[in-house]
Motif scaffolding. Structure first.
Motif, mmCIF file in Angstrom:
data_model
loop_
_atom_site.group_PDB
_atom_site.id
_atom_site.type_symbol
_atom_site.label_atom_id
_atom_site.label_comp_id
_atom_site.label_asym_id
_atom_site.label_seq_id
_atom_site.Cartn_x
_atom_site.Cartn_y
_atom_site.Cartn_z
ATOM 1 N N GLU A 1 5.976 10.859 -8.049
ATOM 2 C CA GLU A 1 6.582 9.423 -8.011
ATOM 3 C C GLU A 1 7.109 8.966 -6.679
ATOM 4 O O GLU A 1 7.298 8.058 -6.325
ATOM 5 C CB GLU A 1 7.453 9.082 -9.207
ATOM 6 N N GLU A 2 7.625 10.074 -6.074
ATOM 7 C CA GLU A 2 8.481 9.815 -4.696
ATOM 8 C C GLU A 2 7.375 9.515 -3.483
ATOM 9 O O GLU A 2 8.016 9.256 -2.503
ATOM 10 C CB GLU A 2 9.395 10.779 -4.522
ATOM 11 N N ARG B 1 4.172 8.257 -1.210
ATOM 12 C CA ARG B 1 3.593 7.276 -0.657
ATOM 13 C C ARG B 1 1.947 7.286 -0.756
ATOM 14 O O ARG B 1 1.805 8.215 -0.193
ATOM 15 C CB ARG B 1 4.080 6.542 0.885
#
Length: 359
Positions: free
Chosen positions: A3-4, A6
């Motif tokens: 989720e962190e 890109r």
């Protein structure tokens, strides 16, 4: 962790873009960028704004496989690239691996399937956590002017490269080739990813060493370690070329009994004698009793000017087929060369070659 990151979606298919975006949101991603043409993606890639690439079958101005190849050229070498496609043909999978993909997912897929492949691809291109922390800490020391301590840290990372016949990265690469020959494509991709990640780490450590010596005013060592960093990238380029050549053989000669022998022949003809020798040694696990294989090995060693090894392999070839005249002629030539170089023929130990099949 995911989720962190890109994510970049490379596609010209609006339905697939929507599916991929919703799936990424479902696993917690919030930074998602879409590129429908390669031209739009170049600036973003050079700015390193994505951590993972998801590539569809095509963009408006290029194919998916060509996009992967371009990503490898313009982005960080260790960028995880996942092909997401409807195409399950063997040749398409091999083409994508040759281009440098870090995962291959078939549509339609479940959220868990994509998540698993994304995680595996990202982890496989990330150095060991302890080594990563040491690398980061050593760079911090360079920034703080603690050059001697930084050098100690970088040396700890690269010490496993000294006094070894082949680096851990090369070992992973050879595993990848073996997995390819067994059609274990997922394992092959992970092994190739690991090889790239380790080479990236070593190159980074050498660059750190160079900067630390530069900080100390030692420009001689600065240039030496900068050159070593460049050498690591040259090695990776060579490995990539060998991988592409091996995949070409698998595609064009799918029934080849021993693709590693074919690889050795191709590399020898291209002048990469050390690469040919490595390929022939791997070929021994496929056909350990093939006299032609040992004749080819002897020729490669001869071109590499390792006449003692060449002599041993001609003798091994002739022990399997005493009627093989080209091997006998080569044996005679090598003996004369050794006598010319040394004045006499030294007793040479028989090379350790496994004669048993391996799984």
């Amino acid at each position: 962790m995911l989720e962190e990151l890109r994510f970049g979606i490379f596609s010209n298919n609006s339905a697939n873009i929507s599916t991929d975006r919703l799936t990424l949101v479902g696993i917690g991603a919030s930074k998602i960028y879409v590129y429908s043409t390669w031209e739009n993606a170049i600036e973003a890639l050079e700015g390193s704004i994505i951590d993972v690439a998801i590539v569809d079958d095509s963009l408006h101005d290029t194919s998916g496989a060509k996009c992967v190849r371009k990503l490898r050229k313009h982005a960080n070498r260790a960028l995880p690239i996942i092909m997401v496609t409807y195409d399950q043909r063997k040749d398409s999978v091999l083409e994508s691996i040759s281009a440098g993909c870090g995962g291959y997912v078939l549509r339609p897929y479940s959220m868990e399937t994509l998540k698993r492949h994304l995680f595996a691809a990202y982890v496989s291109v990330t150095p060991d956590e302890i080594e990563q922390e040491l690398l980061s800490a050593s760079w911090d020391m360079v920034s703080n002017g603690s050059f001697d301590e930084a050098i100690d840290g970088f040396e700890e990372i690269i010490e496993e490269l000294t006094d070894v016949e082949k680096s851990p990265a090369e070992e992973y690469f050879e595993k990848g080739l073996n997995f390819l020959s067994q059609e274990k494509y997922g394992k092959a991709i992970i092994a190739f990813n690991k090889a790239i990640a380790m080479n990236e780490m070593y190159a980074e450590a050498y660059k750190g060493m160079a900067d630390a010596y530069k900080g100390k005013g030692d420009m001689e060592n600065y240039q030496e370690y900068l050159t070593k960093a460049a050498d690591i990238y040259a090695v990776q380029d060579c490995l990539d070329n060998v991988k592409e050549l091996f995949i070409e053989i698998l595609q064009n000669e799918p029934e080849a009994l021993n693709p590693f022998n074919r690889l050795g022949v191709r590399l020898r003809k291209e002048g990469d004698y050390n690469g040919a020798i490595k390929a022939y040694h791997q070929a021994c696990t496929f056909t350990p009793n093939d006299p032609n294989l040992y004749y080819n090995m002897a020729r490669a060693y001869t071109y590499a000017k390792d006449f003692e090894s060449a002599l041993n392999y001609t003798e091994l070839c002739l022990s399997l087929d005493s009627s093989m005249e080209p091997a006998r002629a080569l044996h005679t030539q090598i003996v004369k060369q050794i006598e010319k170089n040394n004045g006499k023929r030294n007793k040479i130990a028989t090379p350790k070659v496994s004669m048993d099949d391996e799984d």
